[in-house]
Design a protein around this motif. Structure first.
Motif, PDB file in Angstrom:
ATOM      1  N   SER A   1      -9.444  -6.115   2.496  1.00 41.99           N
ATOM      2  CA  SER A   1      -8.570  -5.550   1.459  1.00 41.99           C
ATOM      3  C   SER A   1      -9.251  -5.595   0.093  1.00 41.99           C
ATOM      4  O   SER A   1      -9.128  -4.655  -0.706  1.00 41.99           O
ATOM      5  CB  SER A   1      -7.224  -6.276   1.425  1.00 41.99           C
ATOM      6  OG  SER A   1      -7.396  -7.653   1.165  1.00 41.99           O
TER       7      SER A   1
ATOM      8  N   PHE B   1      -4.542  -3.349  -3.274  1.00 38.32           N
ATOM      9  CA  PHE B   1      -5.568  -3.857  -2.359  1.00 38.32           C
ATOM     10  C   PHE B   1      -6.072  -5.223  -2.824  1.00 38.32           C
ATOM     11  O   PHE B   1      -6.197  -6.160  -2.031  1.00 38.32           O
ATOM     12  CB  PHE B   1      -6.740  -2.875  -2.272  1.00 38.32           C
ATOM     13  CG  PHE B   1      -6.443  -1.639  -1.477  1.00 38.32           C
ATOM     14  CD1 PHE B   1      -6.659  -1.609  -0.107  1.00 38.32           C
ATOM     15  CD2 PHE B   1      -5.932  -0.508  -2.081  1.00 38.32           C
ATOM     16  CE1 PHE B   1      -6.378  -0.473   0.636  1.00 38.32           C
ATOM     17  CE2 PHE B   1      -5.640   0.634  -1.354  1.00 38.32           C
ATOM     18  CZ  PHE B   1      -5.867   0.651   0.015  1.00 38.32           C
TER      19      PHE B   1
ATOM     20  N   VAL C   1       0.819  -1.213   0.000  1.00 34.35           N
ATOM     21  CA  VAL C   1       0.000   0.000   0.000  1.00 34.35           C
ATOM     22  C   VAL C   1       0.855   1.267   0.000  1.00 34.35           C
ATOM     23  O   VAL C   1       0.456   2.295  -0.553  1.00 34.35           O
ATOM     24  CB  VAL C   1      -0.955  -0.011   1.223  1.00 34.35           C
ATOM     25  CG1 VAL C   1      -1.734   1.290   1.329  1.00 34.35           C
ATOM     26  CG2 VAL C   1      -1.923  -1.184   1.115  1.00 34.35           C
TER      27      VAL C   1
ATOM     28  N   ARG D   1      -9.881  -0.127   6.081  1.00 33.61           N
ATOM     29  CA  ARG D   1      -8.536  -0.383   6.609  1.00 33.61           C
ATOM     30  C   ARG D   1      -8.585  -0.727   8.095  1.00 33.61           C
ATOM     31  O   ARG D   1      -7.757  -1.475   8.605  1.00 33.61           O
ATOM     32  CB  ARG D   1      -7.633   0.838   6.383  1.00 33.61           C
ATOM     33  CG  ARG D   1      -6.968   0.871   5.035  1.00 33.61           C
ATOM     34  CD  ARG D   1      -5.791  -0.099   4.932  1.00 33.61           C
ATOM     35  NE  ARG D   1      -4.588   0.424   5.562  1.00 33.61           N
ATOM     36  CZ  ARG D   1      -3.430  -0.215   5.586  1.00 33.61           C
ATOM     37  NH1 ARG D   1      -3.319  -1.399   5.022  1.00 33.61           N
ATOM     38  NH2 ARG D   1      -2.373   0.317   6.176  1.00 33.61           N
TER      39      ARG D   1
ATOM     40  N   GLY E   1     -11.720  -2.872   0.014  1.00 35.04           N
ATOM     41  CA  GLY E   1     -10.994  -1.607  -0.147  1.00 35.04           C
ATOM     42  C   GLY E   1     -10.660  -1.330  -1.596  1.00 35.04           C
ATOM     43  O   GLY E   1     -10.776  -0.199  -2.086  1.00 35.04           O
TER      44      GLY E   1
ATOM     45  N   LEU F   1      -5.382   6.110   6.618  1.00 31.42           N
ATOM     46  CA  LEU F   1      -5.350   4.691   6.259  1.00 31.42           C
ATOM     47  C   LEU F   1      -4.434   3.917   7.203  1.00 31.42           C
ATOM     48  O   LEU F   1      -4.675   2.754   7.501  1.00 31.42           O
ATOM     49  CB  LEU F   1      -4.859   4.518   4.815  1.00 31.42           C
ATOM     50  CG  LEU F   1      -5.787   5.034   3.706  1.00 31.42           C
ATOM     51  CD1 LEU F   1      -5.105   4.952   2.350  1.00 31.42           C
ATOM     52  CD2 LEU F   1      -7.093   4.262   3.697  1.00 31.42           C
TER      53      LEU F   1
ATOM     54  N   TYR G   1      -6.022   1.683  10.742  1.00 32.54           N
ATOM     55  CA  TYR G   1      -5.439   0.333  10.756  1.00 32.54           C
ATOM     56  C   TYR G   1      -4.759   0.053  12.098  1.00 32.54           C
ATOM     57  O   TYR G   1      -5.010  -0.965  12.754  1.00 32.54           O
ATOM     58  CB  TYR G   1      -4.454   0.267   9.596  1.00 32.54           C
ATOM     59  CG  TYR G   1      -3.613  -0.972   9.459  1.00 32.54           C
ATOM     60  CD1 TYR G   1      -4.110  -2.104   8.839  1.00 32.54           C
ATOM     61  CD2 TYR G   1      -2.282  -0.979   9.883  1.00 32.54           C
ATOM     62  CE1 TYR G   1      -3.315  -3.226   8.654  1.00 32.54           C
ATOM     63  CE2 TYR G   1      -1.487  -2.092   9.706  1.00 32.54           C
ATOM     64  CZ  TYR G   1      -2.005  -3.217   9.090  1.00 32.54           C
ATOM     65  OH  TYR G   1      -1.207  -4.319   8.914  1.00 32.54           O
TER      66      TYR G   1
ATOM     67  N   TRP H   1      -9.279  -4.299   8.233  1.00 32.41           N
ATOM     68  CA  TRP H   1      -8.025  -4.967   7.894  1.00 32.41           C
ATOM     69  C   TRP H   1      -7.142  -5.064   9.142  1.00 32.41           C
ATOM     70  O   TRP H   1      -6.508  -6.089   9.403  1.00 32.41           O
ATOM     71  CB  TRP H   1      -7.343  -4.160   6.799  1.00 32.41           C
ATOM     72  CG  TRP H   1      -6.122  -4.730   6.165  1.00 32.41           C
ATOM     73  CD1 TRP H   1      -5.293  -5.697   6.659  1.00 32.41           C
ATOM     74  CD2 TRP H   1      -5.579  -4.352   4.889  1.00 32.41           C
ATOM     75  NE1 TRP H   1      -4.257  -5.930   5.779  1.00 32.41           N
ATOM     76  CE2 TRP H   1      -4.409  -5.127   4.685  1.00 32.41           C
ATOM     77  CE3 TRP H   1      -5.934  -3.425   3.912  1.00 32.41           C
ATOM     78  CZ2 TRP H   1      -3.621  -4.991   3.545  1.00 32.41           C
ATOM     79  CZ3 TRP H   1      -5.149  -3.306   2.774  1.00 32.41           C
ATOM     80  CH2 TRP H   1      -4.018  -4.085   2.600  1.00 32.41           C
TER      81      TRP H   1
END
Length: 411
Positions: free
Chosen positions: A106, A182, A46, A122, A109, A67, A71, A125
């Protein structure tokens, strides 16, 4: 404090563990190792597309850094429940559940069309990564037959390989579309799921069910001063770490391929030093002194990035060089945490990771906002300052953590 935990801690210095071969591991260890490489490719995949996401989704730099913030924030909180879940599901099914969650979020996303949707996904994730990362570390340490220190080196090697290969693949996929990395992570997670499901024996799953972990265990573990100190130290230095990871791509002036190659160099140095250099530093100078030296050098690199932000080659060179320092430090501090307190290793990992990822959650958004309010140099100066504070913090509390070196030297 259970006698079982005490004996587990005392095993660390046994001669049979210390002399065990790093490569002579059970099949289950290699299954987790492979899955770790795939999982940590997700971070690097990413990174090269952050500027592209800002452009395509018409988002500010601080919005894109969310992001990383969402996360890490979800991962920090989720770390507190990983022990409770893994002690009930078992190591194997906790790892597989984490992989499925990463793959689903993902993929979603990659199909999303707005920055806030992407930020939310995220976070999901991060939940999957928490289940996977904490359990993978505990699995490798618990199942290894070559001792805690060498098992952690193996774990850090998997991280390094994943982080180093990820940006190259991310830059290649990202050059086609920002959605590519992603969807690439989702595909790789399917491969990891199949590999882990087939290679990891069911007996390993049952091994983790011997004692159920309470939701409060990580908080109880933080009553051990040494574990708390390492956790706070990691939270402070992670502010510098994630400032570099989440904000540096915006000031390098490179396309997706260029960013991929820079972070490839960063990841290669991280992998090499975590496996080959960190153990030598530890043996020669001790864990605490080596950690402090690496963190001071890392702070100086961040200050250099802050002073010469507009000089492209300085920023690129500093990012790549930082990989060597962070590779050493990650192995040193993870080894110290596993040896810091007489608690179950999975519990120690969860408690430490909770504090560590709080720093990782604060740093990205803070870096983006500081750049918007002041200028692009300020995030690196502030990040470097927090890294220096982490050194001061561990030196001030040295009397509570010096036993880590004594245990590793067999004193």
């Amino acid at each position: 404090m259970s006698s079982k935990s005490t004996s587990a801690a005392s095993k660390i210095t046994s001669s049979s563990e210390i002399n065990g071969s790093l490569l002579a591991q059970p099949k289950a260890i290699w299954a987790v190792f492979f899955a770790c490489i795939i999982a940590f490719m997700g971070i690097g995949l990413v990174d090269p597309i952050l500027p592209a996401i800002a452009e395509k989704l018409h988002a500010s730099h601080s919005e894109v850094t969310l992001l990383f913030t969402s996360y890490n924030a979800v991962m920090a909180v989720a770390m507190l429940i990983t022990g409770m879940i893994s002690s009930r599901l078992g190591i194997k099914w906790t790892l597989l559940t984490g992989i499925v969650i990463i793959a689903v979020f993902s993929a979603l996303g990659g199909l999303s069309n707005g920055i806030w949707t992407l930020v939310s996904l995220r976070g999901g994730w991060g939940l999957g990564n928490a289940l996977f990362v904490a359990t993978a570390l505990a699995a490798i340490v618990s199942l290894s037959n070559s001792g805690t220190a060498k098992a952690i080196i193996l774990y850090e090697a998997a991280i390094g390989l994943g982080i180093s290969v990820g940006p190259l693949l991310g830059g290649w996929l990202g050059a086609m579309s920002w959605r590519g990395p992603f969807l690439g992570v989702a595909t790789l997670m399917v491969v990891a799921f199949i590999g882990l499901y087939l290679l990891m024996p069911k007996a390993v799953q049952q091994k983790s069910k011997q004692s159920k972990t309470s939701l409060l265990d990580p908080f109880r573990a933080l009553k051990h001063r040494s574990l708390l100190i390492f956790g706070i130290t990691a939270a402070l230095y992670n502010i510098g770490f994630f400032t570099l990871l989440a904000y540096a791509p915006f000031v390098m002036g490179l396309d997706e391929h260029g960013l991929g190659f820079v972070f490839l160099g960063w990841g290669i140095l991280l992998a090499i030093t975590s496996v080959f250099m960190a153990p030598k530093l530890q043996q020669r100078f001790g864990t605490i002194k080596s950690m402090c030296a690496m963190l001071i050098l890392f702070a100086l690199l961040l200050f250099a990035m802050g002073i010469w932000t507009s000089t492209q080659w300085v920023v690129i060179a500093a990012v790549i060089a930082a990989g060597a320092l962070l590779g050493n430090n990650n192995t040193l501090i993870t080894t110290a945490v596993m040896n810091a307190a007489p608690v179950e290793r999975s519990t120690a990992s969860a408690a430490y990771s909770f504090l560590r990822f709080i720093g990782g959650a604060i740093a990205p958004f803070m870096a983006g906002k500081l750049a918007e309010i002041f200028n692009p140099s300020v995030p690196f100066i502030v990040g470097g300052s927090f890294v220096l504070i982490s050194v001061l913090f561990i030196l001030i509390n040295n009397r509570h953590v010096k036993h880590v070196d004594d245990a590793e030297l067999g004193h």
